[in-house]
Design a protein around this motif. Sequence first.
Motif, PDB file in Angstrom:
ATOM      1  N   UNK A  39       0.852  -1.191   0.000  1.00  0.00           N
ATOM      2  CA  UNK A  39       0.000   0.000   0.000  1.00  0.00           C
ATOM      3  C   UNK A  39       0.885   1.236   0.000  1.00  0.00           C
ATOM      4  N   UNK A  40       0.504   2.212  -0.808  1.00  0.00           N
ATOM      5  CA  UNK A  40       1.271   3.458  -0.872  1.00  0.00           C
ATOM      6  C   UNK A  40       0.383   4.631  -0.458  1.00  0.00           C
ATOM      7  N   UNK A  41       0.500   5.093   0.787  1.00  0.00           N
ATOM      8  CA  UNK A  41      -0.286   6.255   1.226  1.00  0.00           C
ATOM      9  C   UNK A  41       0.220   7.537   0.555  1.00  0.00           C
ATOM     10  N   UNK A  42      -0.701   8.484   0.385  1.00  0.00           N
ATOM     11  CA  UNK A  42      -0.326   9.796  -0.108  1.00  0.00           C
ATOM     12  C   UNK A  42      -0.209   9.914  -1.614  1.00  0.00           C
ATOM     13  N   UNK A  43      -0.702   8.910  -2.351  1.00  0.00           N
ATOM     14  CA  UNK A  43      -0.674   8.952  -3.807  1.00  0.00           C
ATOM     15  C   UNK A  43      -2.005   8.495  -4.382  1.00  0.00           C
ATOM     16  N   UNK A  44      -2.298   8.976  -5.587  1.00  0.00           N
ATOM     17  CA  UNK A  44      -3.422   8.481  -6.364  1.00  0.00           C
ATOM     18  C   UNK A  44      -2.940   8.208  -7.792  1.00  0.00           C
ATOM     19  N   UNK A  72       0.964   8.455 -11.673  1.00  0.00           N
ATOM     20  CA  UNK A  72       0.624   8.675 -10.270  1.00  0.00           C
ATOM     21  C   UNK A  72       0.834  10.138  -9.927  1.00  0.00           C
ATOM     22  N   UNK A  73       0.237  10.545  -8.825  1.00  0.00           N
ATOM     23  CA  UNK A  73       0.302  11.935  -8.398  1.00  0.00           C
ATOM     24  C   UNK A  73       0.206  11.966  -6.878  1.00  0.00           C
ATOM     25  N   UNK A  74       1.097  12.710  -6.246  1.00  0.00           N
ATOM     26  CA  UNK A  74       1.025  12.846  -4.790  1.00  0.00           C
ATOM     27  C   UNK A  74      -0.283  13.518  -4.409  1.00  0.00           C
ATOM     28  N   UNK A  75      -0.994  12.947  -3.439  1.00  0.00           N
ATOM     29  CA  UNK A  75      -2.281  13.494  -3.019  1.00  0.00           C
ATOM     30  C   UNK A  75      -2.557  13.057  -1.592  1.00  0.00           C
ATOM     31  N   UNK A  76      -2.595  14.018  -0.689  1.00  0.00           N
ATOM     32  CA  UNK A  76      -2.867  13.717   0.716  1.00  0.00           C
ATOM     33  C   UNK A  76      -4.231  13.068   0.870  1.00  0.00           C
ATOM     34  N   UNK A  77      -4.320  12.078   1.738  1.00  0.00           N
ATOM     35  CA  UNK A  77      -5.586  11.422   2.017  1.00  0.00           C
ATOM     36  C   UNK A  77      -5.909  10.279   1.081  1.00  0.00           C
ATOM     37  N   UNK A  78      -5.102  10.060   0.061  1.00  0.00           N
ATOM     38  CA  UNK A  78      -5.319   8.960  -0.879  1.00  0.00           C
ATOM     39  C   UNK A  78      -4.362   7.820  -0.576  1.00  0.00           C
ATOM     40  N   UNK A  79      -4.693   6.641  -1.059  1.00  0.00           N
ATOM     41  CA  UNK A  79      -3.819   5.481  -0.914  1.00  0.00           C
ATOM     42  C   UNK A  79      -4.071   4.538  -2.082  1.00  0.00           C
ATOM     43  N   UNK A 183      -8.397   0.308  -7.251  1.00  0.00           N
ATOM     44  CA  UNK A 183      -8.048   0.902  -8.546  1.00  0.00           C
ATOM     45  C   UNK A 183      -9.165   1.823  -9.031  1.00  0.00           C
ATOM     46  N   UNK A 184     -10.396   1.365  -8.952  1.00  0.00           N
ATOM     47  CA  UNK A 184     -11.503   2.164  -9.481  1.00  0.00           C
ATOM     48  C   UNK A 184     -11.760   3.427  -8.660  1.00  0.00           C
ATOM     49  N   UNK A 185     -11.484   3.368  -7.359  1.00  0.00           N
ATOM     50  CA  UNK A 185     -11.801   4.501  -6.487  1.00  0.00           C
ATOM     51  C   UNK A 185     -10.623   5.432  -6.213  1.00  0.00           C
ATOM     52  N   UNK A 186      -9.408   4.986  -6.506  1.00  0.00           N
ATOM     53  CA  UNK A 186      -8.243   5.845  -6.276  1.00  0.00           C
ATOM     54  C   UNK A 186      -7.562   6.244  -7.579  1.00  0.00           C
ATOM     55  N   UNK A 187      -8.249   6.000  -8.702  1.00  0.00           N
ATOM     56  CA  UNK A 187      -7.745   6.383 -10.027  1.00  0.00           C
ATOM     57  C   UNK A 187      -8.689   7.413 -10.624  1.00  0.00           C
ATOM     58  N   UNK A 188      -8.124   8.417 -11.293  1.00  0.00           N
ATOM     59  CA  UNK A 188      -8.917   9.537 -11.787  1.00  0.00           C
ATOM     60  C   UNK A 188      -8.597   9.856 -13.240  1.00  0.00           C
ATOM     61  N   UNK A 189      -9.578  10.445 -13.888  1.00  0.00           N
ATOM     62  CA  UNK A 189      -9.322  10.991 -15.212  1.00  0.00           C
ATOM     63  C   UNK A 189      -8.339  12.150 -15.091  1.00  0.00           C
ATOM     64  N   UNK A 190      -7.875  12.630 -16.244  1.00  0.00           N
ATOM     65  CA  UNK A 190      -6.916  13.732 -16.260  1.00  0.00           C
ATOM     66  C   UNK A 190      -7.483  14.999 -15.636  1.00  0.00           C
ATOM     67  N   UNK A 191      -8.820  15.101 -15.542  1.00  0.00           N
ATOM     68  CA  UNK A 191      -9.404  16.289 -14.914  1.00  0.00           C
ATOM     69  C   UNK A 191      -9.157  16.338 -13.415  1.00  0.00           C
ATOM     70  N   UNK A 192      -8.698  15.220 -12.845  1.00  0.00           N
ATOM     71  CA  UNK A 192      -8.383  15.171 -11.421  1.00  0.00           C
ATOM     72  C   UNK A 192      -9.597  15.062 -10.520  1.00  0.00           C
TER      73      UNK A 192
END
Length: 221
Positions: A39-44, A72-79, A183-192
């Motif tokens: 698990x990698x905390x702090x990324x999406x 990937x992108x650093x993002x607080x609160x994501x894992x 994967x489905x809930x911590x992955x986003x389109x380019x719009x973020x």
Amino acid sequence: MGIATGSEGLITVLGYGSLLSQRSALETVPSLTGFRRVRLPGYRRIFNKVGVVFFSRHGADAASLEIASCSTQAMAGCEIICSAFEVPEADFSALYEREHRYRWVEVVALDEAGMPVQGRICTSSTDMDYRLNKCVTHAEYYRRVGQYYSGPLWRDDILPFPRYLAFCLEAAASQGQAVLDNFMDSSYLADGCTSIRQYLGSLEPPLQWQGSRGGYSYRAR
């Protein structure tokens, strides 16, 4: 920044998209060992990079927005749940070449027992950084990118390449339902803003799991 290299000359790599599939990872680095989940905390995850390989090998249309691969992108609160594996130093260059347009960073993940795992992961970059620090010359950029695609590589308006997204979903599903849900809930389109789960539900026809046929269906291009 330190280098995630073990005493025996092994580099720990974290995979988050197609490299969630051990088969895909082995195709690039047959010598890898220790394939496991972390698990990698702090990324999406974010589908904000143009996949040049989609043009060079899979007939992508530059006029389409469906040309994104995953970063990937650093993002607080994501894992994110990733794969982790060791690669001999001598063989890391093959993986580096495969992921040439990304920026590699060192991160600390957690294994299933909650112990830290220091490794390298690909993350988002910029067009300027890639041109200046990875390609250097116009000729090198043309060889790697320009002969196939002429626009910016890092964009906030593109959508996943359907075949690639289906493969990533299959790779996640091969690791179990919890990994697929992550994967489905911590992955986003380019719009973020739009999660992959939301995106899948908006497609017509939807991208659906076809378990009896061994994977995700995707709209043929």
